[in-house]
Design an enzyme around this catalytic site. Structure first.
Site, PDB file in Angstrom:
ATOM      1  N   GLY A 109       0.821  -1.207   0.000  1.00 55.68           N
ATOM      2  CA  GLY A 109       0.000   0.000   0.000  1.00 55.68           C
ATOM      3  C   GLY A 109       0.854   1.255   0.000  1.00 55.68           C
ATOM      4  CB  THR A 110       3.964   2.100   1.844  1.00 57.99           C
ATOM      5  OG1 THR A 110       3.384   1.787   3.111  1.00 57.99           O
ATOM      6  CG2 THR A 110       4.891   3.287   1.998  1.00 57.99           C
ATOM      7  CG  ASN A 150      -4.643   3.445   9.868  1.00 56.12           C
ATOM      8  OD1 ASN A 150      -4.920   4.494   9.301  1.00 56.12           O
ATOM      9  ND2 ASN A 150      -3.605   3.327  10.684  1.00 56.12           N
ATOM     10  CD  GLN A 152      -6.826  -0.701   7.462  1.00 58.09           C
ATOM     11  OE1 GLN A 152      -7.603  -1.663   7.549  1.00 58.09           O
ATOM     12  NE2 GLN A 152      -5.574  -0.782   7.883  1.00 58.09           N
ATOM     13  CB  SER A 179      -2.166  -3.034   1.182  1.00 61.50           C
ATOM     14  OG  SER A 179      -1.180  -3.860   1.726  1.00 61.50           O
ATOM     15  CG  HIS A 216      -0.453  -6.776   4.571  1.00 53.23           C
ATOM     16  ND1 HIS A 216      -0.481  -6.526   5.927  1.00 53.23           N
ATOM     17  CD2 HIS A 216      -0.040  -5.634   3.983  1.00 53.23           C
ATOM     18  CE1 HIS A 216      -0.081  -5.266   6.134  1.00 53.23           C
ATOM     19  NE2 HIS A 216       0.182  -4.711   4.974  1.00 53.23           N
ATOM     20  CB  THR A 256      11.163  -9.676 -11.922  1.00 57.89           C
ATOM     21  OG1 THR A 256      12.187  -9.350 -12.860  1.00 57.89           O
ATOM     22  CG2 THR A 256      10.573 -11.032 -12.257  1.00 57.89           C
ATOM     23  CB  CYS A 304       2.514   2.211  11.352  1.00 56.87           C
ATOM     24  SG  CYS A 304       1.850   1.304   9.962  1.00 56.87           S
TER      25      CYS A 304
HETATM   26  N1  PLP Z   1      -2.726   3.093   4.292  1.00 54.36           N
HETATM   27  C1  PLP Z   1      -3.444   2.651   5.336  1.00 54.36           C
HETATM   28  C2  PLP Z   1      -4.757   3.300   5.641  1.00 54.36           C
HETATM   29  C3  PLP Z   1      -2.976   1.592   6.115  1.00 54.36           C
HETATM   30  O1  PLP Z   1      -3.696   1.167   7.152  1.00 54.36           O
HETATM   31  C4  PLP Z   1      -1.728   1.011   5.793  1.00 54.36           C
HETATM   32  C5  PLP Z   1      -1.164  -0.065   6.638  1.00 54.36           C
HETATM   33  O2  PLP Z   1      -1.509  -0.215   7.794  1.00 54.36           O
HETATM   34  C6  PLP Z   1      -1.022   1.500   4.678  1.00 54.36           C
HETATM   35  C7  PLP Z   1      -1.551   2.543   3.956  1.00 54.36           C
HETATM   36  C8  PLP Z   1       0.284   0.913   4.269  1.00 54.36           C
HETATM   37  O3  PLP Z   1       0.073  -0.337   3.657  1.00 54.36           O
HETATM   38  P1  PLP Z   1       1.286  -1.384   3.540  1.00 54.36           P
HETATM   39  O4  PLP Z   1       1.481  -1.972   4.883  1.00 54.36           O
HETATM   40  O5  PLP Z   1       0.817  -2.395   2.547  1.00 54.36           O
HETATM   41  O6  PLP Z   1       2.451  -0.625   3.046  1.00 54.36           O
END
Ligand code: PLP
Length: 391
Positions: free
Chosen positions: A78-79, A157, A185, A205, A207, A243, A331
């Site tokens: 996601g990041t 989140n 989310q 994302s 996961h 890749t 985080c």
């Molecule tokens: N954006 C939100 C709202 C999230 O909750 C998170 C992860 O907790 C992210 C972005 C980042 O995602 P990733 O862990 O896949 O980098």
């Protein structure tokens, strides 16, 4: 449905941090670690087997988002999707020097926007009210012809509070800004239909919806100008070099397909489980405060605070019963910094310091809720006595 939790003695209520990998997803991935291990860019048979998996996964993710396969770019998380979209908007509208985001974003968006200050950008972080709701007045005052990008999360989140992203996007379009939505989310929990939207880019994302870690996707609306973030090879139609992480991409595709078939369930059964947990805890612990209770929320998230009690102590005691929850954002949970989300909501420190986030998934059942309700009131009573004794 085979649950990844059924043979484990734990009660996992931390799915906003990461979710258990669905056994059906693992099954779909295995051939891409064994027989179909090829590079999808290779023209030979081994490569073509991998290519088939990539095409299917792209279609599956596109269906989850109501998008076309061409609008999906696979990323590592996601990041990366957020960073790519933000960098892209800046490159697309170089004459504009203003970015609007919110004060409650995940750091993946907040830090990527703030980093642009050193390149001369003005960053406006829109605030929220005490329930975590979007400040429309501040937004209307901030939007101007210099705005290159509005980057906002769909759901928070920490609290699960949902922003009206479509309405936010419509306003941004009036001044010609690009719109990026962080739907990390929301994907797999609530219906997303990009075919009915005016949002330009959207991050998800794997996961967070029962795929493995290390894979994400960025939706880019057809016709949106696009500059690659990672440059190099020609993968993803020259939009993201490197890749492909084939097994994980295939896993994310499978997870997207399964999620789509469960979304109605997620929005009703999971919300009922969450509401049940909220109601029973509020009754048993009258001093508890539910954060964001008056706002629209994702069906799976409950952020509940116990005034004057340290969240670490609560989490540790819960963990001794095998119950996994979280304090604020995963985080931030290893730092002592107060949650910027709860700060933006104006939650006083004696409340926010005792806030616990329970986040459910489709693998949770009534048994998990019963387990929390049977132990948490006792934990809070014990820790309250400790606090009074220390005072
Ligand atoms: N954006 C939100 C709202 C999230 O909750 C998170 C992860 O907790 C992210 C972005 C980042 O995602 P990733 O862990 O896949 O980098």
């Amino acid at each position: 449905m085979t649950s990844p939790l059924q043979n484990d003695n734990i009660i996992y209520l931390d799915s906003n941090a990461t979710s258990a990998v669905d056994p059906q997803v693992v099954e779909a991935m295995i051939p891409y670690l064994t027989d179909n291990w090829g590079n999808p860019s290779s023209l030979h048979i081994v490569g073509q087997r991998a290519r088939k998996g990539l095409t299917k996964a792209r279609e599956q993710v596109a269906r989850l988002l109501g998008a076309t396969p061409e609008e999906i770019i696979f990323t590592s998380c996601g990041t990366e999707s957020d960073s790519t979209a933000i960098a892209n908007a800046v490159a697309a509208l170089p004459e504009r020097k203003h970015i609007i985001t919110s004060a409650v974003e995940h750091l993946a968006v907040l830090e990527a926007c703030r980093a642009l200050k050193s390149r001369g950008y003005r960053i406006t972080e829109i605030g929220v009210d005490e329930q975590g709701r979007w400040d429309w007045e501040a937004y209307h005052a901030a939007l101007d012809e210099d705005t290159a990008l509005v980057a906002v999360m769909w759901a928070n989140n920490e609290t699960g509070v949902v922003f009206p992203v479509e309405e936010i996007a419509q306003e941004a379009k009036k001044v010609g800004a690009l719109v990026h939505v962080d739907a990390v989310q929301v994907a797999g929990k609530m219906t997303i239909d990009m075919s009915q939207s005016c949002i330009d880019t959207l991050a998800i994302s794997g996961h967070k919806f029962h795929a493995p870690k290390g894979v994400g996707a960025l939706y880019v609306r057809e016709g949106t100008p696009f500059t690659p973030f990672l440059r190099g090879g020609h993968q993803e139609k020259n939009r993201r070099a490197g890749t492909e992480n084939m097994a994980s991409i295939v896993g994310m595709g499978e997870a997207a397909e399964v999620a789509l078939s469960y979304i109605a369930d997620e929005e009703t059964r999971i919300a009922a489980l969450r509401d049940n947990l909220q109601q029973r805890l509020s009754e048993a612990i009258p001093e508890a405060v539910v954060l964001g209770a008056e706002a629209p929320r994702t069906p799976n998230t409950l952020n509940i605070a116990f005034p004057y009690i340290a969240e670490d102590a609560i989490l540790q005691e819960l963990s001794e019963y095998g119950i996994c929850a979280s304090s604020g954002s995963a985080c931030n949970s290893r730092t002592l910094d107060p949650s910027h989300v709860l700060e933006a909501m104006g939650v006083p420190a004696h409340i926010s310091n005792g806030s616990i986030r329970f986040s459910l998934s489709r693998f949770n059942t009534e048994r998990d809720i019963d387990a929390v309700v049977s132990v948490l009131p006792g934990i809070i009573a014990r820790l309250s006595t400790d606090t009074i004794a220390i005072d």
